[in-house]
Design an enzyme around this catalytic site. Structure first.
Site, short mmCIF file in Angstrom:
data_model
loop_
_atom_site.label_atom_id
_atom_site.label_comp_id
_atom_site.label_asym_id
_atom_site.label_seq_id
_atom_site.Cartn_x
_atom_site.Cartn_y
_atom_site.Cartn_z
N TYR A 82 10.00 40.19 12.07
CA TYR A 82 10.52 40.05 10.54
C TYR A 82 10.48 38.80 10.07
O TYR A 82 9.97 37.83 10.99
CB TYR A 82 11.51 40.82 10.16
CG TYR A 82 11.31 42.31 10.55
CD1 TYR A 82 10.38 43.24 10.07
CD2 TYR A 82 12.19 43.10 11.51
CE1 TYR A 82 9.97 44.65 10.34
CE2 TYR A 82 12.03 44.29 11.54
CZ TYR A 82 10.99 44.93 11.17
OH TYR A 82 10.92 46.26 11.58
N GLN A 92 23.49 43.60 8.61
CA GLN A 92 22.15 43.03 9.32
C GLN A 92 21.50 42.54 8.12
O GLN A 92 21.00 43.33 7.50
CB GLN A 92 21.49 43.81 10.25
CG GLN A 92 20.16 42.97 11.04
CD GLN A 92 19.33 43.65 11.64
OE1 GLN A 92 18.56 44.44 11.06
NE2 GLN A 92 19.31 43.38 12.97
#
Length: 352
Positions: A175, A96
């Protein structure tokens, strides 16, 4: 059905259970994963697919203490040990790629965080000096945004060099990619901010650059519409995300990883909106068997589980047998040694 195989790009998954990405904060030396990290992931190789903890694509992408990266040769070598261990145990693993954006602190990174706009996230972040308020971030210039797209592509190439089977772009949980999508974190006036079309552009251009670098069959993306995580406002989520998915579908990404619970309307539409493999994670459903059964019945192809995999390295076996589950000790989730990391017993050691 949870234990039936599924074809994901070039991978044959033995079951429909995905280990969700979970930050563990144990990359203590220069963002390099350790031998202990390799053991942790190899223990969980019976998952249909493992998605790693968030991995920063650049030094500027780091937000938290002791998180791993994929932007140096030493980090690639460290991850190669991890992926070799997972593959030797029969597993499959995606990295990720996570740029934390404004969710960071100079005490963790040595620099002020960067973001779409100079708007701080309310709240605190843990640092070596204790919890501190997140600072006002530095707004990226247009040229720096474009360079950041390149950082993701470079990290994706490094992920493949490190032996990962693919990458997941972290477009969720407040994020950087998610910040560009939102109304209150992205106040830009250039081609990356303003209208829905412009706010989705960073996500789309990043996905395009990464698919160009390693192939769409190796690229997924995670989203968390309207969850409000890290102080993001998304009142127009039901407009933003269909537009985003339409563009990403043109790129033929191998999967969408959807965090449910933010928008009931979108949750109900996501299967119809996404043509390729769909992974759903539902943190509101504490019983993993219930979550798996519910979302597979709703049309998901795969279901990701977090805390259950944290505490149960052999989770697919336990769920298949209806065996008791270990309870996670979340006080040891972030940082530390092997305790609460690689010492959870497998069923073979403690039969039901």
């Amino acid at each position: 059905m949870p234990f039936s195989p599924f074809r994901l790009g070039a991978l044959e998954l033995p079951n429909r259970l995905v280990m969700a990405p979970m930050t563990r904060s144990r990359a203590y030396v220069d963002g390099i994963p350790s031998t202990l990290t390799a053991l942790y992931y190899a223990q969980r190789a019976s998952a249909g697919l493992i998605v790693s903890e968030g991995v920063q694509p650049s030094a500027a992408g780091k937000g938290y203490m002791d998180t791993p990266g994929l932007h140096t040769d030493h980090q690639v070598a460290g991850w190669r040990e991890v992926t070799d261990a997972v593959h030797a145990a029969g597993g499959r693993i995606f990295a990720q790629l996570m740029h934390a954006g404004r969710v960071g602190h100079p005490d963790n990174t040595g620099a002020i965080p960067v973001a779409p706009s100079a708007v701080r996230s309310s709240g605190q972040i843990f640092t070596p000096n204790g919890p501190q308020d997140t600072p006002i971030p530095v707004e990226l210039t247009t040229e720096e945004v474009e360079a950041t797209v390149g950082d993701f592509a470079d990290a994706a190439r490094r992920a493949i060099d490190a032996g990962f089977d693919g990458v997941e772009l972290h477009g969720a949980n407040g994020y950087l990619i998610h910040q560009f999508l939102s109304q209150n974190a992205n106040l830009r006036q250039d081609r990356f901010g303003g209208s829905v079309e412009k706010r989705i552009r960073f996500a789309v251009e990043t996905a395009r650059a990464v698919t160009d670098a390693i192939g769409a069959h190796r690229v997924g993306i995670r989203i968390s519409p309207a969850t409000g995580i890290h102080d993001l406002a998304e009142e127009d989520a039901n407009e933003v995300y269909p537009a985003l998915l339409a563009e990403l579908a043109h790129l033929d990404l191998v999967y969408l990883h959807h965090l449910a619970g933010g928008s009931a309307e979108f949750d109900g539409r996501v299967r119809a909106l996404w043509p390729n493999a769909l992974i759903v994670n539902d943190p509101a459903r504490n019983d993993p068997s219930d979550s798996v059964a519910h979302w597979l019945a709703q049309g998901a192809d795969l279901v990701s589980l977090g805390k259950s995999f944290l505490a149960n390295p052999d989770l697919p076996v336990r769920l298949r047998l209806g065996a008791p589950l270990n309870e996670p000790d979340l006080s040891k989730a972030f940082g530390g040694d092997h305790t609460g990391y690689t010492d959870y017993p497998a069923l073979a050691l403690h039969p039901a």
